[in-house]
Every structure is written in C-alpha cells, then in structure tokens.
Design a protein around this motif. Structure first.
Motif: not given
Length: 138
Positions: A36-43, A47-54
């Motif tokens: 799901v994390v990967f899918l959000a980032g692909a979209i 919405t890249m979850l770990y990117g948002v954290l960064y």
C-alpha cells in the motif's frame, strides 16, 4: 515535480528495515501494508508515505537541498516495488511462503542498493524503458 535526492534514499532506508522485518517474520500483512505504501508513492510523489515523513520530520533538520531529481523515475520505482510487495503478500497470505520470501528478498535488494549506495534499480529501469520506447505522447 522535483524531489530532494535525500528523500528517496531516506524512504529506501525505511523500506529496507520494513522488508527485513517481513523476511524475519514472514508476515503477509506487513508485506501488504508495504505494498500500500508503494502504491501510494506510485500514484503521486506527494503521497509517498516515507517521503512525507522525510519532508515533515527529517528535512527541516537538514541543510537546504541542493540536488534534485525528477519524480517520474521514483514513482515508477514505487510501482515496481508495489508489484514485488504485492506478490510477497500474496505468497505469504496464500500459504506459499517461498513466493513471499523470494519477492520480498528481491525488493530488499533493490531498496538496500538505493539506501546504501544511491542506486535506484527501478529508476534505472524507467530510464532504459524511456530510451527504448521514447517519451509518452498524448
């Protein structure tokens, strides 16, 4: 959209840790969550979850970014990661753990290469495909 090059490496580091946890536990549910994390980032890069954290937690504590990269190859790499994580989840959850372990291991290799060396396999695949087939036209 341009990304701070440190963001995808941070995301790859977190992904590496998650994939190691998947391999150690054989958890199909954790693999599904990573998918799901990967899918959000692909979209979308936003919405890249770990990117948002960064962007929210790490980047404010660092010097201003000086290097940027286009988001398209990173989003493609997230899509490739989604496929591997989804296959891993399906393998673990359907009672064929060897499929889960192999798919998660391949994803781990790719994530580790990016985290440790800044070499993004999915991004390189994107560039090779782009050269082979040319840019998309509408």
């Amino acid at each position: 959209m341009q990304l701070d090059v440190r963001g995808p490496r941070f995301a790859a580091t977190v992904t590496t840790v998650v994939l190691i946890a998947i391999l150690l536990t054989g958890s199909g549910w954790l693999a599904a969550a990573q998918a799901v994390v990967f899918l959000a980032g692909a979209i979308s890069a936003r919405t890249m979850l770990y990117g948002v954290l960064y962007r929210k937690l790490v980047a404010p504590r660092l010097a201003k970014a000086t290097e940027f990269e286009p988001s398209e190859p990173v989003r493609f790499a997230q899509g490739v990661g989604f496929v591997f994580a989804a296959v891993a989840a399906a393998g673990f959850l359907s009672g064929v753990p060897v499929v889960g372990f192999v798919a998660a291991a391949f994803a781990l290799i790719a994530a580790f290469l990016n985290a440790a060396f800044g070499f993004c396999l999915g991004c390189e695949m994107y560039l090779l495909l782009r050269r082979a087939f040319g840019p998309r036209t509408a």
